[in-house]
Design a protein around this motif. Structure first.
Motif, PDB file in Angstrom:
ATOM      1  N   VAL A 101       0.846  -1.208   0.000  1.00  0.00           N
ATOM      2  CA  VAL A 101       0.000   0.000   0.000  1.00  0.00           C
ATOM      3  C   VAL A 101       0.872   1.245   0.000  1.00  0.00           C
ATOM      4  CG1 VAL A 101      -1.630   1.353   1.383  1.00  0.00           C
ATOM      5  CG2 VAL A 101      -2.013  -1.099   1.052  1.00  0.00           C
ATOM      6  N   ASP A 102       1.900   1.246   0.847  1.00  0.00           N
ATOM      7  CA  ASP A 102       2.801   2.401   0.931  1.00  0.00           C
ATOM      8  C   ASP A 102       3.553   2.619  -0.379  1.00  0.00           C
ATOM      9  OD1 ASP A 102       1.988   2.739   3.532  1.00  0.00           O
ATOM     10  OD2 ASP A 102       3.761   1.804   4.426  1.00  0.00           O
ATOM     11  N   ALA A 103       3.793   1.507  -1.112  1.00  0.00           N
ATOM     12  CA  ALA A 103       4.478   1.606  -2.410  1.00  0.00           C
ATOM     13  C   ALA A 103       3.529   2.049  -3.524  1.00  0.00           C
ATOM     14  CB  ALA A 103       5.104   0.258  -2.776  1.00  0.00           C
ATOM     15  N   TYR A 128      -5.866  -3.838   2.024  1.00  0.00           N
ATOM     16  CA  TYR A 128      -6.035  -3.445   0.619  1.00  0.00           C
ATOM     17  C   TYR A 128      -7.379  -2.745   0.410  1.00  0.00           C
ATOM     18  CZ  TYR A 128      -2.156  -6.732   0.001  1.00  0.00           C
ATOM     19  OH  TYR A 128      -0.957  -7.380   0.090  1.00  0.00           O
ATOM     20  N   HIS A 129      -8.409  -3.245   1.076  1.00  0.00           N
ATOM     21  CA  HIS A 129      -9.728  -2.630   0.938  1.00  0.00           C
ATOM     22  C   HIS A 129      -9.722  -1.196   1.439  1.00  0.00           C
ATOM     23  CE1 HIS A 129     -13.824  -1.674   2.533  1.00  0.00           C
ATOM     24  NE2 HIS A 129     -14.130  -2.008   1.297  1.00  0.00           N
ATOM     25  N   PHE A 188     -15.879  -6.928   1.027  1.00  0.00           N
ATOM     26  CA  PHE A 188     -14.872  -6.016   0.506  1.00  0.00           C
ATOM     27  C   PHE A 188     -14.964  -6.023  -1.010  1.00  0.00           C
ATOM     28  CE2 PHE A 188     -11.861  -6.948   4.332  1.00  0.00           C
ATOM     29  CZ  PHE A 188     -12.664  -6.179   5.149  1.00  0.00           C
ATOM     30  N   ASN A 189     -15.286  -4.891  -1.601  1.00  0.00           N
ATOM     31  CA  ASN A 189     -15.456  -4.859  -3.064  1.00  0.00           C
ATOM     32  C   ASN A 189     -14.126  -4.960  -3.809  1.00  0.00           C
ATOM     33  OD1 ASN A 189     -14.520  -2.272  -2.366  1.00  0.00           O
ATOM     34  ND2 ASN A 189     -15.613  -1.306  -4.058  1.00  0.00           N
ATOM     35  N   THR A 190     -13.027  -4.969  -3.069  1.00  0.00           N
ATOM     36  CA  THR A 190     -11.697  -5.081  -3.679  1.00  0.00           C
ATOM     37  C   THR A 190     -11.194  -6.523  -3.719  1.00  0.00           C
ATOM     38  OG1 THR A 190     -10.796  -4.577  -1.486  1.00  0.00           O
ATOM     39  CG2 THR A 190     -10.934  -2.751  -3.068  1.00  0.00           C
ATOM     40  N   ALA A 191     -11.912  -7.457  -3.107  1.00  0.00           N
ATOM     41  CA  ALA A 191     -11.431  -8.836  -2.941  1.00  0.00           C
ATOM     42  C   ALA A 191     -12.040  -9.783  -3.978  1.00  0.00           C
ATOM     43  CB  ALA A 191     -11.749  -9.332  -1.536  1.00  0.00           C
TER      44      ALA A 191
END
Length: 384
Positions: A94-96, A117-118, A139-142
């Motif tokens: 995430v930081d990257a 990530y979500h 989680f809509n990102t998974a």
């Protein structure tokens, strides 16, 4: 007009900054996470190799998104199959400011990482985490592009009752999110169909994913006179368990899921595994019309890496290809822009057509049931 030294330095700095910005815009960074150290490093490296194959192919062809050419860069990280390390790695990605994540490999690391990530709005596709909880968190990102443990446990229970005709089953759970989830689903389906088939669970035992001595639980299992052991865990534990089953004269069927369905099982079991004794299911597989694509992938993989596919590298390859296609269709690698496209995509991959349901699970997930003969994996059936 000649520039003075005092004017030249800031001008050069601005030019360098502009060049750096242009380069940053030209790169799509995709994270990949698996256990590339530890007992299941061979499986984690297999996943990573699948992702690298996809990246190399995409870059060789050229990736154009929204009329602009990009280079895909894979940021590969190791979570050692440890949930705490998994969350540390997730925050690192995430930081990257990665554009997306392929992984994690195991359910135990995928589930806690998925919240990170979500919260950052970064899409994630796991090619191998099968615990249903992963996509039950809303989680809509998974996403995942393999069948989950509900499907896997049900398929293995049906096969145990209908094909193997097992009547007395002992179960062993390694207490990981993956192992517990798979055993729970298997037992639930045995209880559901056991009355008709005369099948029951006669012993429930527990171990862990780093254990090497199973004499106590195997002695307890032997006393219940089962005709099958069902194991929820990975090949690194299954192999030694098979060796000790032979030492204790328990020559019965040994069934489990994808974690113990790799080509490494015969090596890990040594001479302890008899032909047809082990039955396992991979939470994936291809139907006859897609077999050539999978066969071609295996040939290309061996040519590139000098080793055979273990288990999930084709699914990792497809997961990354699916993510990049969503970016292309959205006209942007910005997670906020391509995420809605990913949710409704249909990607034709080497493992089949990939499209996701409202929870992020792959639709019409296919499973393949295998055994081992002459130390080689042999397909028994492809089921849904």
């Amino acid at each position: 007009m000649r520039m003075t030294t005092s004017k030249l330095v800031p001008a050069l700095a601005l030019a360098c900054a502009a060049t750096g910005a242009a380069q940053a815009e030209d790169v799509i960074r995709i994270g990949h996470v698996a256990a590339t150290t530890g007992a299941i490093a061979h499986l984690g490296k297999d996943n990573e190799n699948g992702a690298r194959m996809a990246v190399d192919e995409l870059n060789a062809k050229g990736v154009v998104i929204g009329g602009k050419k990009y280079k895909i860069v894979l940021q590969a990280e190791d979570d050692a199959a440890d949930p705490k390390q998994g969350t540390v790695v997730a925050q690192k990605l995430v930081d990257a400011r990665v554009n997306g994540v392929i992984g994690h490999e195991t359910s135990g690391t995928t589930i806690p990482a998925s919240r990170i990530y979500h919260d950052a709005g970064i899409p994630q596709i796991s090619p191998s985490a099968s615990n249903p909880q992963y996509t039950r968190q809303h989680f809509n990102t998974a996403f995942r592009n393999i069948a989950n443990d509900e499907q896997l446990g049900a398929a293995l229970a049906r096969y145990a009752m209908q094909n193997v005709k097992a009547k007395r089953i002992a179960v062993v759970d390694d207490r990981t999110a993956y192992g517990k989830g798979l055993v729970d689903e298997f037992v639930k389906n045995i209880k559901r169909g056991g009355a008709a088939s005369g099948t029951s669970v006669v012993s429930t035992q527990y171990t862990n994913d780093k254990a090497t001595d199973f004499s106590a639980i195997l002695t307890a299992i032997k006393a219940t006179k089962p005709d099958m052991v069902f194991f929820g865990g990975m090949d690194a534990v299954a192999g030694p368990m098979l060796r000790q089953m032979k030492q204790l004269a328990i020559p019965i069927k040994f069934m489990g899921g994808d974690g113990m369905c790799s080509d490494s099982v015969p090596r890990l079991a040594g001479e302890a595994m008899s032909d047809g004794q082990v039955i396992c299911a991979e939470a994936g597989g291809v139907e006859p019309s897609q077999e050539k694509g999978m066969a071609d992938f295996r040939v290309a993989y061996k040519k590139k890496f000098g080793i055979d596919v273990q288990t999930y590298s084709p699914y990792t390859y497809d997961a990354l290809m699916t993510m990049v296609e969503a970016m292309q269709k959205a006209g942007s690698p910005d997670p906020a822009k391509y995420l809605p496209v990913l949710a409704r995509i249909t990607h034709k991959g080497v493992t089949g057509n990939i499209t996701f349901d409202e929870r992020g699970d792959v639709q019409d997930g296919v499973l393949t049931i295998y055994t081992f003969r002459n130390a080689k994996r042999e397909k028994l059936a492809v089921v849904k």
